[in-house]
Motif scaffolding. Structure first.
Motif, PDB file in Angstrom:
ATOM      1  N   ALA A 227      -8.219   3.779   5.088  1.00 47.72           N
ATOM      2  CA  ALA A 227      -7.045   4.733   5.755  1.00 47.72           C
ATOM      3  C   ALA A 227      -6.914   5.757   4.959  1.00 47.72           C
ATOM      4  N   ALA A 228      -6.712   5.822   3.910  1.00 46.68           N
ATOM      5  CA  ALA A 228      -6.589   6.813   2.901  1.00 46.68           C
ATOM      6  C   ALA A 228      -7.859   7.932   2.878  1.00 46.68           C
ATOM      7  N   GLU A 229      -8.825   7.556   3.174  1.00 46.63           N
ATOM      8  CA  GLU A 229      -9.940   8.280   3.069  1.00 46.63           C
ATOM      9  C   GLU A 229      -9.876   9.286   4.284  1.00 46.63           C
ATOM     10  N   MET A 230      -9.558   8.378   5.564  1.00 42.69           N
ATOM     11  CA  MET A 230      -9.649   9.073   6.856  1.00 42.69           C
ATOM     12  C   MET A 230      -8.551  10.240   6.943  1.00 42.69           C
ATOM     13  N   THR A 231      -7.431   9.998   6.346  1.00 40.28           N
ATOM     14  CA  THR A 231      -6.457  11.210   6.414  1.00 40.28           C
ATOM     15  C   THR A 231      -6.176  11.941   5.119  1.00 40.28           C
ATOM     16  N   GLY A 232      -7.196  11.814   4.186  1.00 36.51           N
ATOM     17  CA  GLY A 232      -6.992  12.727   3.186  1.00 36.51           C
ATOM     18  C   GLY A 232      -5.723  12.422   2.146  1.00 36.51           C
ATOM     19  N   CYS A 233      -5.509  11.365   2.209  1.00 38.41           N
ATOM     20  CA  CYS A 233      -4.263  10.773   1.459  1.00 38.41           C
ATOM     21  C   CYS A 233      -5.115  10.160   0.085  1.00 38.41           C
ATOM     22  N   GLY A 234      -4.063  10.133  -0.846  1.00 36.15           N
ATOM     23  CA  GLY A 234      -4.421   9.030  -1.901  1.00 36.15           C
ATOM     24  C   GLY A 234      -3.700   7.541  -1.893  1.00 36.15           C
ATOM     25  N   VAL A 235      -4.169   6.615  -2.412  1.00 31.34           N
ATOM     26  CA  VAL A 235      -3.533   5.311  -2.277  1.00 31.34           C
ATOM     27  C   VAL A 235      -3.371   4.481  -3.619  1.00 31.34           C
ATOM     28  N   GLU A 236      -2.201   3.862  -3.730  1.00 30.34           N
ATOM     29  CA  GLU A 236      -1.851   3.130  -4.884  1.00 30.34           C
ATOM     30  C   GLU A 236      -1.657   1.770  -4.302  1.00 30.34           C
ATOM     31  N   LEU A 237      -2.396   0.624  -4.895  1.00 30.89           N
ATOM     32  CA  LEU A 237      -2.189  -0.899  -4.232  1.00 30.89           C
ATOM     33  C   LEU A 237      -1.247  -1.705  -5.418  1.00 30.89           C
ATOM     34  N   HIS A 238      -0.193  -1.830  -4.912  1.00 30.89           N
ATOM     35  CA  HIS A 238       0.719  -2.814  -5.878  1.00 30.89           C
ATOM     36  C   HIS A 238       0.657  -4.215  -5.551  1.00 30.89           C
ATOM     37  N   TRP A 239       0.122  -5.089  -6.323  1.00 24.23           N
ATOM     38  CA  TRP A 239      -0.284  -6.248  -5.759  1.00 24.23           C
ATOM     39  C   TRP A 239       0.788  -7.229  -6.658  1.00 24.23           C
ATOM     40  N   ASP A 240       1.251  -8.040  -5.535  1.00 19.61           N
ATOM     41  CA  ASP A 240       2.000  -9.103  -6.340  1.00 19.61           C
ATOM     42  C   ASP A 240       3.124  -8.703  -7.261  1.00 19.61           C
TER      43      ASP A 240
ATOM     44  N   MET B 112      -8.356  -6.338   2.758  1.00 17.91           N
ATOM     45  CA  MET B 112      -7.150  -5.665   2.737  1.00 17.91           C
ATOM     46  C   MET B 112      -7.269  -4.295   1.928  1.00 17.91           C
ATOM     47  N   THR B 113      -8.126  -4.525   0.693  1.00 16.51           N
ATOM     48  CA  THR B 113      -8.288  -3.379  -0.180  1.00 16.51           C
ATOM     49  C   THR B 113      -8.957  -2.285   0.440  1.00 16.51           C
ATOM     50  N   ALA B 114     -10.048  -2.716   0.972  1.00 13.39           N
ATOM     51  CA  ALA B 114     -11.256  -1.636   1.658  1.00 13.39           C
ATOM     52  C   ALA B 114     -10.211  -1.111   2.892  1.00 13.39           C
ATOM     53  N   ILE B 115      -9.482  -1.829   3.649  1.00  5.52           N
ATOM     54  CA  ILE B 115      -8.716  -1.179   4.525  1.00  5.52           C
ATOM     55  C   ILE B 115      -7.762  -0.028   4.022  1.00  5.52           C
ATOM     56  N   ALA B 116      -7.233  -0.206   3.058  1.00  8.29           N
ATOM     57  CA  ALA B 116      -6.160   0.707   2.658  1.00  8.29           C
ATOM     58  C   ALA B 116      -7.109   1.979   1.740  1.00  8.29           C
ATOM     59  N   HIS B 117      -8.368   1.627   1.430  1.00 10.84           N
ATOM     60  CA  HIS B 117      -8.867   2.844   0.950  1.00 10.84           C
ATOM     61  C   HIS B 117      -9.516   3.587   2.153  1.00 10.84           C
TER      62      HIS B 117
ATOM     63  N   ALA C 112      -0.628   5.342   6.398  1.00 11.04           N
ATOM     64  CA  ALA C 112      -0.105   3.876   6.518  1.00 11.04           C
ATOM     65  C   ALA C 112      -0.304   3.243   8.007  1.00 11.04           C
ATOM     66  N   VAL C 113       0.051   4.152   8.903  1.00 16.77           N
ATOM     67  CA  VAL C 113      -0.262   3.834  10.452  1.00 16.77           C
ATOM     68  C   VAL C 113      -1.600   3.306  10.614  1.00 16.77           C
ATOM     69  N   ALA C 114      -2.713   4.099   9.957  1.00 17.79           N
ATOM     70  CA  ALA C 114      -3.959   3.489  10.008  1.00 17.79           C
ATOM     71  C   ALA C 114      -4.380   2.247   9.521  1.00 17.79           C
ATOM     72  N   ALA C 115      -3.654   2.071   8.337  1.00 20.62           N
ATOM     73  CA  ALA C 115      -3.602   0.863   7.672  1.00 20.62           C
ATOM     74  C   ALA C 115      -3.288  -0.247   8.288  1.00 20.62           C
TER      75      ALA C 115
ATOM     76  N   MET D  17       0.848  -1.207  -0.091  1.00 19.30           N
ATOM     77  CA  MET D  17      -0.085  -0.141   0.152  1.00 19.30           C
ATOM     78  C   MET D  17       1.048   1.199   0.076  1.00 19.30           C
ATOM     79  N   VAL D  18       0.762   2.106  -1.152  1.00 19.82           N
ATOM     80  CA  VAL D  18       1.362   3.253  -1.121  1.00 19.82           C
ATOM     81  C   VAL D  18       0.768   4.616  -0.885  1.00 19.82           C
ATOM     82  N   PHE D  19       0.986   5.281   0.266  1.00 24.76           N
ATOM     83  CA  PHE D  19       0.053   6.345   0.409  1.00 24.76           C
ATOM     84  C   PHE D  19       0.637   7.747  -0.060  1.00 24.76           C
ATOM     85  N   HIS D  20      -0.169   8.348  -0.630  1.00 27.53           N
ATOM     86  CA  HIS D  20       0.346   9.791  -1.195  1.00 27.53           C
ATOM     87  C   HIS D  20      -0.211  10.730  -0.294  1.00 27.53           C
ATOM     88  N   GLY D  21       0.686  11.686   0.291  1.00 23.15           N
ATOM     89  CA  GLY D  21      -0.195  12.950   0.966  1.00 23.15           C
ATOM     90  C   GLY D  21       0.538  14.108   0.457  1.00 23.15           C
TER      91      GLY D  21
END
Ligand SMILES: [Zn+2]
Ligand SMILES: [Zn+2]
Length: 439
Positions: A298-311, A291-296, A232-235, A209-213
């Motif tokens: 965490a992004a939502e609650m902190t006003g950040c963007g998120v990218e998910l890099h799978w596998d 896990m996808t829902a958690i990432a989104h 990231a901590v929230a996730a 999970m890569v978060f962009h702030g």
């Protein structure tokens, strides 16, 4: 009151597991098989072929153990394997399916086609702490023994060397390149602390999970920032909260791969790398959606963007058992004095993941465990590395080679067994479209 050293974990739970396992092991009955397998003359030919190669097989195991190479860099190891095969009459191709350190050798002819698999990668800093030197040489011996009788049994056997099991997923790469398209079933073994005919391995995916702030001066203008580390901590905490509701077989573990650079700068980027493991493809897919829902979230609650890099490495599927073929393995170990345990005796939580799982959802497969160490030694430790290069490791090479070769001969020589193996595979759901399963 705190001090610099960690508090040592209490080992009473581990000891209770080991004691309970010892009792269960003492009372367990090995799997049996209603099938007759290959004829006695073929079995005798298998035995004498492996006997004739025994010295070379053990020498190769020792050689690989002394020169460990990591995944995709097993150049010396694969060459040494090819040299042994050439000495015993089989020209091998090194480099196939886009992997320089993959190998294939095989017999000619028509009929059913079964492959013995060889791994030969080691672990960074730990050498052959997973004992792949034993896998490779037992596989080579299994192939040589079976190749001596494949033609008269009306089928074909190949040896396929599969690089980078430790994370690189060589088997998935080779499968996608079509290397297994004409293979009907696969066999291999893995060294362990017990002899077990069938031991579960978990499917595994990776998620970063890569978060962009928004970076900002943490003191002067924090209100102009959006804190990617907070996301990231929230996730990470979200995953901790999720764990209580997961099936017992599920595992999630993560590390922060980017946590910002300085306290006085609101981190504009942060990342967490997770491994997700689960006992079936469907539950692994469900875990991925949580896990996808958690990432989104965490992004939502902190006003950040998120990218998910799978596998970034291929996803590993769990192992699908084939009890019919594993029963033959079990019977074929009788003469060695080993008594492979049925599933459920050694705690199924004591396990990891393997790319053999990916093949086991494409075709019938077995991955029995063969004992090289005492019951308390874990894979991926320096103690296990020592065991894999010890006389018990050498014994496993020869006993394992015999078990693999006889099981291959059984598959090729007993049409009723073969039909039952494939019926079981179809009844379990048949072949999965592995590359698209998690899409
Ligand atoms: Zn390993
Ligand atoms: Zn391994």
């Amino acid at each position: 009151m705190s001090h610099a050293a960690p508090i040592p974990p209490d080992d009473s739970y581990l000891r209770s597991l080991i004691e309970a396992t010892a009792d269960a092991v003492a009372n367990a009955e090995p799997l049996d098989s209603p099938h007759t397998g290959a004829d006695e003359a073929s079995r005798a030919a298998v035995r004498s072929t492996i006997d004739a190669a025994a010295t070379d097989l053990v020498a190769l195991s020792q050689d690989l153990h002394a020169h460990p190479e990591e995944g995709f860099a097993e150049h010396r190891s694969v060459r040494a394997l090819a040299d042994l095969l050439a000495k015993h009459g089989h020209e091998a191709t090194v480099g196939l399916g886009g992997l320089d350190t993959a190998l294939r050798a095989g017999t000619e002819g028509e009929g059913p086609h079964i492959a013995v698999l060889a791994e030969y990668d080691a672990l960074p800093g730990l050498g052959h702490a997973c004992g792949h030197n034993v896998i490779c040489t037992a596989g080579a011996g299994g192939f040589l023994g079976a190749a001596a009788v494949a033609d008269r049994l009306g089928g074909r056997v190949s040896l396929i060397g599969t690089p980078a099991e430790e994370g690189g997923g060589g088997k998935e790469t080779l499968a996608r390149a079509g290397i297994f398209d004409d293979v009907d079933a696969v066999v291999m073994l893995h060294p362990f602390s017990h002899d077990i005919a069938m031991h579960p391995f978990l499917g595994r995916r990776q998620l970063e999970m890569v978060f962009h702030g928004v970076g900002a001066h943490a003191s002067a203008q924090p209100f102009m920032g959006r804190n990617a580390l907070d996301a990231a901590v929230a996730a990470y905490q979200g995953v901790s909260a999720l764990r209580q509701q997961l099936p017992d077989s599920d595992r999630v573990h993560g590390v922060f791969s980017d946590g910002g650079a300085r306290p006085n700068v609101i981190p504009a980027r942060a990342a967490v790398l997770f491994y997700l493991r689960s006992g079936s493809p469907a539950t692994l897919r469900d875990l991925a959606s949580r896990m996808t829902a958690i990432a989104h979230g965490a992004a939502e609650m902190t006003g950040c963007g998120v990218e998910l890099h799978w596998d970034s490495q291929p996803a590993y599927l769990p192992i699908r058992f084939n009890t019919t073929l594993a029963g033959r393995w079990s019977v074929n170990q009788r003469g060695t004095g080993r008594k492979p345990l049925p599933p459920g005796v050694v705690p199924e939580s004591l396990t990891g993941s393997t790319d053999l799982g990916n093949l086991s959802y494409r075709m019938p497969a077995i991955h029995p465990m063969i004992a090289v160490s005492d019951a308390t030694t874990a894979l991926h430790t320096k103690e296990f590395a020592a065991a894999a290069g010890s006389p018990t490791g050498d014994a496993a090479v020869l006993d394992g080679a015999l078990g693999l070769a006889l099981t291959v001969a059984d598959y090729l020589g007993d049409a009723a067994l073969r039909a039952a193996v494939h019926e079981e595979f179809e009844a379990a759901g048949g072949a999965l479209d592995v590359p698209s399963f998690f899409d």
